[in-house]
Write an enzyme that holds these catalytic residues in place. Structure first.
Site, short mmCIF file in Angstrom:
data_model
loop_
_atom_site.label_atom_id
_atom_site.label_comp_id
_atom_site.label_asym_id
_atom_site.label_seq_id
_atom_site.Cartn_x
_atom_site.Cartn_y
_atom_site.Cartn_z
N ASN A 92 -5.19 -1.08 -13.27
CA ASN A 92 -4.66 0.30 -12.31
C ASN A 92 -3.41 0.36 -11.80
O ASN A 92 -3.82 -0.65 -10.85
CB ASN A 92 -6.13 0.68 -10.96
CG ASN A 92 -5.98 1.99 -10.28
OD1 ASN A 92 -4.63 2.28 -10.83
ND2 ASN A 92 -5.99 2.49 -9.41
N LYS A 95 -1.75 2.15 -9.95
CA LYS A 95 -1.76 3.37 -8.32
C LYS A 95 -0.65 3.51 -8.77
O LYS A 95 0.10 3.73 -9.69
CB LYS A 95 -2.29 1.99 -7.84
CG LYS A 95 -3.47 1.41 -7.69
CD LYS A 95 -4.10 0.97 -6.75
CE LYS A 95 -5.58 0.32 -6.20
NZ LYS A 95 -5.84 0.08 -5.11
N HIS A 150 -11.65 7.49 -7.70
CA HIS A 150 -11.19 6.86 -6.86
C HIS A 150 -10.94 6.05 -5.48
O HIS A 150 -10.74 7.40 -4.94
CB HIS A 150 -9.72 5.95 -7.83
CG HIS A 150 -9.13 5.11 -7.21
ND1 HIS A 150 -9.34 4.11 -6.17
CD2 HIS A 150 -9.60 3.11 -8.31
CE1 HIS A 150 -8.69 3.24 -5.93
NE2 HIS A 150 -9.08 2.14 -6.91
N GLU A 153 -16.61 -0.78 -6.47
CA GLU A 153 -15.07 -1.10 -5.33
C GLU A 153 -15.07 -0.86 -3.59
O GLU A 153 -15.06 0.00 -3.09
CB GLU A 153 -14.25 -0.21 -5.92
CG GLU A 153 -13.36 -0.63 -7.05
CD GLU A 153 -11.86 -0.43 -7.34
OE1 GLU A 153 -11.99 -1.14 -8.46
OE2 GLU A 153 -11.46 0.56 -6.60
N ILE A 193 -10.76 -3.65 -1.17
CA ILE A 193 -9.35 -3.07 -2.36
C ILE A 193 -7.79 -3.79 -1.48
O ILE A 193 -7.68 -3.28 -0.35
CB ILE A 193 -9.55 -1.59 -2.71
CG1 ILE A 193 -10.74 -0.67 -2.84
CG2 ILE A 193 -8.29 -1.46 -3.20
CD1 ILE A 193 -10.84 0.03 -3.22
N GLY A 249 -10.04 -6.49 -5.44
CA GLY A 249 -9.68 -7.83 -5.12
C GLY A 249 -9.61 -9.02 -6.00
O GLY A 249 -9.32 -10.39 -5.87
N SER A 253 -3.63 -4.69 -7.43
CA SER A 253 -2.22 -5.92 -6.92
C SER A 253 -2.29 -6.68 -7.47
O SER A 253 -1.16 -7.71 -8.03
CB SER A 253 -2.99 -5.71 -5.63
OG SER A 253 -4.04 -5.95 -4.94
O1 G3P Z 1 -8.58 0.29 -9.07
C1 G3P Z 1 -8.21 -1.04 -8.89
C2 G3P Z 1 -8.70 -1.01 -7.34
O2 G3P Z 1 -8.83 -0.07 -6.01
C3 G3P Z 1 -8.44 -2.79 -7.01
O3 G3P Z 1 -7.13 -2.91 -6.37
O4 G3P Z 1 -5.39 -4.20 -5.59
O5 G3P Z 1 -7.58 -4.62 -5.12
O6 G3P Z 1 -7.26 -4.38 -6.91
P1 G3P Z 1 -7.26 -4.35 -5.82
#
Ligand code: G3P
Length: 223
Positions: free
Chosen positions: A9, A11, A93, A141, A146, A181, A203
């Site tokens: 994603n 984002k 989301h 999630e 996140i 994460g 991320s």
């Molecule tokens: O959509 C994926 C996301 O919400 C997870 O974010 O940065 O923790 O990989 P991240």
């Protein structure tokens, strides 16, 4: 039909759109070709069409609105996402939440235009509820992890295991992605050992100095 094991994603990160976004998509395509692991991308709307044209990667929208074509302004139409070349969409989301009624309608509309649905959920109960809509994917999630760099696989393995069980009880064909994460092949391997079919992440790849290196490591966790 094969579905992606890894979905990135983008984002609204600065690193995730325009030229910078293409750098990530290019790395994803290279790693997909080198490893055979299917990698999907969810860039911003402006990049849906160019990225669908340029890459063989499955492309997903980050959201659709639960609306049908007609007199409406400023909404994201499922039909328009399809015509831009996307094969599916995230729905609900954590950063773009919908009501249960709107999730239901958005999934129904997406299905009517043959858009794959990835319904995001924040706990085991919402995973079970979302499974009633029989989406192609549910992405569990935990919101607090996140963007934290701390992987759901190590911090909350129970939420993956219990979501998989809850989802499969209601909708056997729905696949489960784990997210929040996720940053390494080990995170993916653990998530898959817990029953997940793949991961949704942002991320760890989008903000990485070397997205190709991170994606190569991630894909290694699937193989
Ligand atoms: O959509 C994926 C996301 O919400 C997870 O974010 O940065 O923790 O990989 P991240």
């Amino acid at each position: 039909k094969r579905f992606p094991e890894i979905i990135i994603n983008f984002k609204i990160y600065t690193e995730g759109f325009g030229k910078a976004g293409h750098r990530i998509a290019e790395a994803a395509e290279t790693v997909m070709n080198e490893t055979g692991v299917i990698i999907g991308i969810a860039p911003g709307y402006m990049d849906l069409h160019p990225m669908s044209m340029h890459y063989s990667l499955p492309v997903y929208a980050q959201h659709i609105d639960p609306v049908k074509p007609g007199a409406g302004t400023g909404h994201i139409l499922a039909d328009a996402v399809v015509s831009a070349g996307a094969c599916g969409t995230l729905i609900n989301h954590s950063e773009k939440r919908l009501t249960l009624a709107d999730i239901s309608l958005a999934v129904e509309i997406a299905k009517s235009v043959h858009l794959e649905t990835i319904v995001c959920t924040n706990d085991v109960f919402t995973s079970a509820a979302a499974a009633a809509f029989s989406p192609e994917f549910i992405a569990i999630e935990p919101p607090e992890l996140i963007g934290s760099g701390v992987s759901v696989s190590s911090a909350d393995p129970g939420i993956i295991e219990n979501s998989v069980r809850a989802v499969k009880n209601v909708s056997g064909s729905t696949k489960v992605l784990a997210g929040a994460g996720i940053h390494s092949g080990n995170c993916i391997k653990t998530a898959m050992d817990l029953g997940a079919d793949g991961v949704l992440l942002a991320s760890g790849v989008v903000k990485a100095k070397d997205p190709y290196a991170v994606l190569t490591d991630l894909a290694g966790g699937v193989i």
